[in-house]
Design a protein around this motif. Structure first.
Motif, PDB file in Angstrom:
ATOM      1  N   TYR A   1       0.791  -4.568 -19.053  1.00 39.51           N
ATOM      2  CA  TYR A   1       0.258  -3.133 -18.935  1.00 39.51           C
ATOM      3  C   TYR A   1      -0.832  -3.189 -17.769  1.00 39.51           C
ATOM      4  N   ASP A   2      -0.897  -3.779 -16.846  1.00 33.55           N
ATOM      5  CA  ASP A   2      -1.886  -4.220 -15.757  1.00 33.55           C
ATOM      6  C   ASP A   2      -1.329  -3.237 -14.859  1.00 33.55           C
ATOM      7  N   PHE A   3      -1.609  -1.976 -14.770  1.00 35.03           N
ATOM      8  CA  PHE A   3      -1.297  -0.728 -13.702  1.00 35.03           C
ATOM      9  C   PHE A   3      -1.938  -0.941 -12.582  1.00 35.03           C
ATOM     10  N   GLY A   4      -3.029  -1.676 -12.694  1.00 32.29           N
ATOM     11  CA  GLY A   4      -3.724  -1.941 -11.215  1.00 32.29           C
ATOM     12  C   GLY A   4      -3.490  -3.137 -10.483  1.00 32.29           C
ATOM     13  N   ARG A   5      -2.450  -3.830 -10.950  1.00 31.51           N
ATOM     14  CA  ARG A   5      -2.204  -5.251 -10.372  1.00 31.51           C
ATOM     15  C   ARG A   5      -1.609  -5.334  -8.942  1.00 31.51           C
ATOM     16  N   ARG A   6      -0.783  -4.208  -8.875  1.00 35.27           N
ATOM     17  CA  ARG A   6      -0.199  -4.119  -7.341  1.00 35.27           C
ATOM     18  C   ARG A   6      -1.360  -3.819  -6.333  1.00 35.27           C
ATOM     19  N   ARG A   7      -2.368  -2.935  -6.799  1.00 32.91           N
ATOM     20  CA  ARG A   7      -3.427  -2.738  -5.828  1.00 32.91           C
ATOM     21  C   ARG A   7      -4.485  -4.040  -5.762  1.00 32.91           C
ATOM     22  N   ARG A   8      -4.732  -4.838  -6.688  1.00 32.44           N
ATOM     23  CA  ARG A   8      -5.482  -5.944  -6.791  1.00 32.44           C
ATOM     24  C   ARG A   8      -4.869  -7.210  -5.965  1.00 32.44           C
ATOM     25  N   LYS A   9      -3.424  -7.117  -6.225  1.00 29.08           N
ATOM     26  CA  LYS A   9      -2.593  -8.202  -5.328  1.00 29.08           C
ATOM     27  C   LYS A   9      -2.730  -7.932  -3.967  1.00 29.08           C
ATOM     28  N   ARG A  10      -2.650  -6.531  -3.611  1.00 25.37           N
ATOM     29  CA  ARG A  10      -2.786  -5.965  -2.049  1.00 25.37           C
ATOM     30  C   ARG A  10      -4.151  -6.570  -1.738  1.00 25.37           C
ATOM     31  N   GLU A  11      -5.085  -6.442  -2.507  1.00 28.16           N
ATOM     32  CA  GLU A  11      -6.701  -6.800  -1.979  1.00 28.16           C
ATOM     33  C   GLU A  11      -6.816  -8.369  -1.928  1.00 28.16           C
ATOM     34  N   ALA A  12      -6.243  -9.175  -2.908  1.00 22.28           N
ATOM     35  CA  ALA A  12      -6.073 -10.381  -2.603  1.00 22.28           C
ATOM     36  C   ALA A  12      -5.543 -10.937  -1.295  1.00 22.28           C
ATOM     37  N   ILE A  13      -4.391 -10.299  -1.072  1.00 22.60           N
ATOM     38  CA  ILE A  13      -3.600 -10.638   0.255  1.00 22.60           C
ATOM     39  C   ILE A  13      -4.247 -10.247   1.478  1.00 22.60           C
ATOM     40  N   GLU A  14      -5.015  -9.074   1.298  1.00 25.29           N
ATOM     41  CA  GLU A  14      -5.820  -8.554   2.372  1.00 25.29           C
ATOM     42  C   GLU A  14      -7.064  -9.718   2.844  1.00 25.29           C
ATOM     43  N   ALA A  15      -7.650 -10.117   1.648  1.00 28.70           N
ATOM     44  CA  ALA A  15      -8.633 -11.265   1.599  1.00 28.70           C
ATOM     45  C   ALA A  15      -8.244 -12.434   2.076  1.00 28.70           C
ATOM     46  N   ALA A  16      -6.975 -12.889   1.993  1.00 25.51           N
ATOM     47  CA  ALA A  16      -6.492 -13.960   2.175  1.00 25.51           C
ATOM     48  C   ALA A  16      -6.886 -14.898   3.759  1.00 25.51           C
TER      49      ALA A  16
ATOM     50  N   LYS B   1       0.606  -1.264  -0.048  1.00 25.04           N
ATOM     51  CA  LYS B   1       0.080  -0.286   0.035  1.00 25.04           C
ATOM     52  C   LYS B   1       0.887   1.284   0.114  1.00 25.04           C
ATOM     53  N   GLN B   2       2.214   1.115   0.265  1.00 24.89           N
ATOM     54  CA  GLN B   2       3.084   2.408   0.317  1.00 24.89           C
ATOM     55  C   GLN B   2       3.044   2.937  -0.896  1.00 24.89           C
ATOM     56  N   LYS B   3       3.084   4.421  -0.808  1.00 22.84           N
ATOM     57  CA  LYS B   3       3.277   5.102  -2.238  1.00 22.84           C
ATOM     58  C   LYS B   3       4.729   5.364  -2.589  1.00 22.84           C
ATOM     59  N   PRO B   4       4.880   5.252  -3.716  1.00 19.60           N
ATOM     60  CA  PRO B   4       6.285   5.254  -4.233  1.00 19.60           C
ATOM     61  C   PRO B   4       7.223   6.450  -3.450  1.00 19.60           C
ATOM     62  N   LYS B   5       8.334   6.361  -3.200  1.00 16.18           N
ATOM     63  CA  LYS B   5       9.039   7.266  -2.377  1.00 16.18           C
ATOM     64  C   LYS B   5       9.677   8.337  -3.464  1.00 16.18           C
ATOM     65  N   ASN B   6       9.887   8.010  -4.544  1.00 18.80           N
ATOM     66  CA  ASN B   6      10.498   8.919  -5.410  1.00 18.80           C
ATOM     67  C   ASN B   6      10.141   8.515  -6.777  1.00 18.80           C
TER      68      ASN B   6
END
Length: 180
Positions: free
Chosen positions: A151-166, A129-134
């Protein structure tokens, strides 16, 4: 470039160019199909077991100076990668890695409790969830998707959501069917 290994075990033994070099490198790579669920579960697996891998093989068994477990996403597969640089014979080290996996999977099945799983899940999700530092970090996140031609620029968010739901039961089922 990436190479997908055939199913089962593939062992490559490459001799070094310096006959007097005593160091060996043992790399175990487990390749899994690409999906958000696999990415989430693989990241959880590495997060939970990587410190134990280091503690057992580096600290207790003192197999080598470089001992690490990581995961990587490629265009066609997701990998769990174990690396040990050592002066011990490669076959011996490979046996120690295999033994660690047997014991680690057993520990995940029998001893990993809900509280520890929730703590690890929350920590991993917070990292994602951390924003890029630079701007370089932001660029590298986007470039990974471009490099994989996804070109799946929402993948990181969806991966985080899958982890939160695990949940622990589904995680254990993943380990049994995909890794053990």
């Amino acid at each position: 470039a990436e190479a997908e290994l055939p199913p089962g075990r593939t062992v490559w033994h490459l001799d070094g160019t310096d006959a007097e070099e005593r160091n060996n490198n043992v790399r175990l790579e487990i390749q899994l199909p690409v999906s958000i669920e696999t990415a989430a579960n693989t990241s959880l697996f590495v997060r939970v077991l990587s410190p134990k891998f280091f503690e057992e093989l580096r600290t207790k068994q003192q197999l080598g100076y470089i001992v690490q477990m990581s995961s990587a996403e490629h265009e066609g597969f997701i990998s769990i990668v174990c690396t040990v640089q050592t002066e011990y014979p490669p076959d011996y080290v490979r046996g120690r890695i295999d033994e660690f996996f047997e014991e680690g999977v057993r520990w995940l099945e029998e001893s990993l409790d809900e509280a520890e799983f929730a703590r690890q899940r929350a920590g991993l999700a917070a990292n994602l969830k951390q924003k890029p530092k630079n701007v370089v970090e932001a660029f590298n996140r986007q470039w990974g998707e471009i490099g994989r031609q996804r070109y799946d620029f929402g993948r990181r968010r969806r991966k985080r959501e899958a982890i939160e739901a695990a949940d622990l039961a589904a995680f254990r089922a993943f380990v049994r069917t995909s890794i053990a």
